[in-house]
Design a protein around this motif. Sequence first.
Motif, mmCIF file in Angstrom:
data_model
loop_
_atom_site.group_PDB
_atom_site.id
_atom_site.type_symbol
_atom_site.label_atom_id
_atom_site.label_comp_id
_atom_site.label_asym_id
_atom_site.label_seq_id
_atom_site.Cartn_x
_atom_site.Cartn_y
_atom_site.Cartn_z
ATOM 1 N N MET A 1 0.833 -1.207 0.000
ATOM 2 C CA MET A 1 0.000 0.000 0.000
ATOM 3 C C MET A 1 0.869 1.259 0.000
ATOM 4 S SD MET A 1 -2.872 -1.296 2.731
ATOM 5 C CE MET A 1 -3.657 0.306 2.867
ATOM 6 N N ASP A 2 1.947 1.244 0.772
ATOM 7 C CA ASP A 2 2.840 2.405 0.822
ATOM 8 C C ASP A 2 3.503 2.660 -0.530
ATOM 9 O OD1 ASP A 2 2.211 2.896 3.434
ATOM 10 O OD2 ASP A 2 4.107 2.180 4.268
ATOM 11 N N LEU A 3 3.833 1.592 -1.250
ATOM 12 C CA LEU A 3 4.399 1.774 -2.593
ATOM 13 C C LEU A 3 3.391 2.468 -3.503
ATOM 14 C CD1 LEU A 3 6.339 -1.553 -3.299
ATOM 15 C CD2 LEU A 3 7.270 0.684 -2.674
ATOM 16 N N HIS A 4 2.128 2.125 -3.353
ATOM 17 C CA HIS A 4 1.068 2.788 -4.118
ATOM 18 C C HIS A 4 1.016 4.275 -3.753
ATOM 19 C CE1 HIS A 4 -3.429 2.575 -5.524
ATOM 20 N NE2 HIS A 4 -2.825 3.647 -5.960
ATOM 21 N N THR A 5 1.040 4.564 -2.450
ATOM 22 C CA THR A 5 1.014 5.956 -1.997
ATOM 23 C C THR A 5 2.192 6.737 -2.561
ATOM 24 O OG1 THR A 5 -0.154 5.421 0.051
ATOM 25 C CG2 THR A 5 1.135 7.448 0.036
ATOM 26 N N ALA A 6 3.379 6.155 -2.505
ATOM 27 C CA ALA A 6 4.581 6.847 -2.981
ATOM 28 C C ALA A 6 4.472 7.200 -4.450
ATOM 29 C CB ALA A 6 5.808 5.973 -2.735
ATOM 30 N N THR A 7 3.708 6.410 -5.195
ATOM 31 C CA THR A 7 3.542 6.653 -6.622
ATOM 32 C C THR A 7 2.442 7.667 -6.911
ATOM 33 O OG1 THR A 7 4.247 4.390 -7.108
ATOM 34 C CG2 THR A 7 3.038 5.545 -8.839
ATOM 35 N N VAL A 8 1.368 7.610 -6.130
ATOM 36 C CA VAL A 8 0.164 8.377 -6.450
ATOM 37 C C VAL A 8 0.132 9.747 -5.774
ATOM 38 C CG1 VAL A 8 -2.361 8.381 -6.264
ATOM 39 C CG2 VAL A 8 -1.157 6.290 -6.906
ATOM 40 N N ASN A 9 0.304 9.793 -4.439
ATOM 41 C CA ASN A 9 0.195 11.079 -3.740
ATOM 42 C C ASN A 9 1.328 11.298 -2.734
ATOM 43 O OD1 ASN A 9 -1.333 8.943 -2.334
ATOM 44 N ND2 ASN A 9 -1.773 10.502 -0.812
ATOM 45 N N LEU A 10 2.382 10.520 -2.850
ATOM 46 C CA LEU A 10 3.611 10.652 -2.071
ATOM 47 C C LEU A 10 3.452 10.322 -0.594
ATOM 48 C CD1 LEU A 10 5.195 13.907 -3.573
ATOM 49 C CD2 LEU A 10 5.465 11.537 -4.328
ATOM 50 N N GLN A 11 2.421 10.897 0.067
ATOM 51 C CA GLN A 11 2.294 10.770 1.520
ATOM 52 C C GLN A 11 0.991 11.407 1.966
ATOM 53 O OE1 GLN A 11 5.458 14.059 2.286
ATOM 54 N NE2 GLN A 11 3.814 14.386 3.774
ATOM 55 N N PRO A 12 0.525 11.086 3.169
ATOM 56 C CA PRO A 12 -0.567 11.883 3.742
ATOM 57 C C PRO A 12 -0.063 13.266 4.109
ATOM 58 C CG PRO A 12 0.238 10.287 5.335
ATOM 59 C CD PRO A 12 0.930 9.985 4.045
#
Length: 444
Positions: free
Chosen positions: A295-306
């Motif tokens: 899931m974190d890899l997805h975040t890093a690709t899509v919106n970087l971080q919360p």
Amino acid sequence: MTTDAAQHAIKRLPLDFYQSFLSKAARERKPSPIRGLYPLEKPGVISFLAGKPNDAMFPFQSFSFTASCPSNPGELDTVFISGSDLTNGLQYAATAGLPRLIDWFIGLQARSHGRNSVEGWRLSVGNGSQDLIWKAIQALVDDGDPVLVESPVYAGVIPMFKSLHCEEHEVETDAYGVCSSSLRSILENWPSGKPKPKIFYTIPYGCNPTGMTATIERRRDVLQLAREHNFLILEDDPYFYLYFGKSERPASYFKLELEQPEVGRVVRFDSLSKILSAGMRIGFVSGPKPILDAMDLHTATVNLQPSSLTQAITLALLEKWGYDGFYTHTQAVSEFYREKRDVFEKAMRMHLDGLAEWSTPEAGMFFWFKLLLNTSSGEEGDSKDLIEKKAYEGGVLALPGTVFLPDGRKTAYVRAAFSLSTEEQVNEALRRLRLVILKEREGR
């Protein structure tokens, strides 16, 4: 046995167990060449790594806000954010969230669910739990996969599964939560040779839309079935702290899996939207490390971080309150919604007695009621046209039950939220709805 020894004695599913659960996209996604190296930025290391703007050029010097004091709501606490805390809130940060906030939430899970992070799970922060649920589904589900969902189900996840062309297998629910007998029937009658579902999605407390809270016996049954049929439980729980039932709040799936021979089949989603602020978009997920890593890899690709800033604001408030203050606040929140529930049900009895049927919710902010439209034919009837058109023309806005059914079939059920309306507004709205229902019945 000491507490530490007991924690270490808990059997965990091995990390490679989850490889077969990950979607093709999750298995193929590569780490960010920049964010993957963030952990190497340590004291003493001169970093040329990231394109972080220099915080000296940020115009903000401090933030402060006032919040009600949990132990004395009549008093206001002033909370300040400055120095390194402000710098962290204004700068790019770790993909999984601010480390101190993650640690605070891990401590909360220990107190609320008896879980210790040495048990093979970890935690990530997201832009609300909806963000995290979508990323979990993306990490676990391939196009066309079969999935298990309680029915009726939260309307917000139906488009997620539809976009992946999933086979949504509906598990029946009633006033006592998910019907484990329905789940068992689906799985035991599954076509031989066809891969079984990898996930089961459920909201166990104050379910949206039904308001039901699953009994502890049903939860234990579901956990046993997860082990027998090898699926993961996606425990979406935004209403955990909005429980106001008379009996003790049943334990979460996340806690109950400690009773199983091994842990690691529950992915739990928490949200602060109902207890701190919906607009701040802070949620967090607790679950097996390989799934959260994906899931974190997805975040890093899509919106970087919360958002760093909303995390910093949340952290400052929670550290100001401490865990005792947080629990005092959530108790006040649940009591507030219990009173709202009581007002709504009193008005239901006054205006819709004999025109609708319902079960009293013990958590959340919704009433799920069945309109008694076809009293002579015995057919259930359909609330869609009546609610979307006739009730709205009569000055009432609610949701027809069909939007919470994956196949969109007709139903006489309606969902009404009781969180915002005053007692006067509730009575007037249900008075109007009564007139619409009576007119509909007269026309049949």
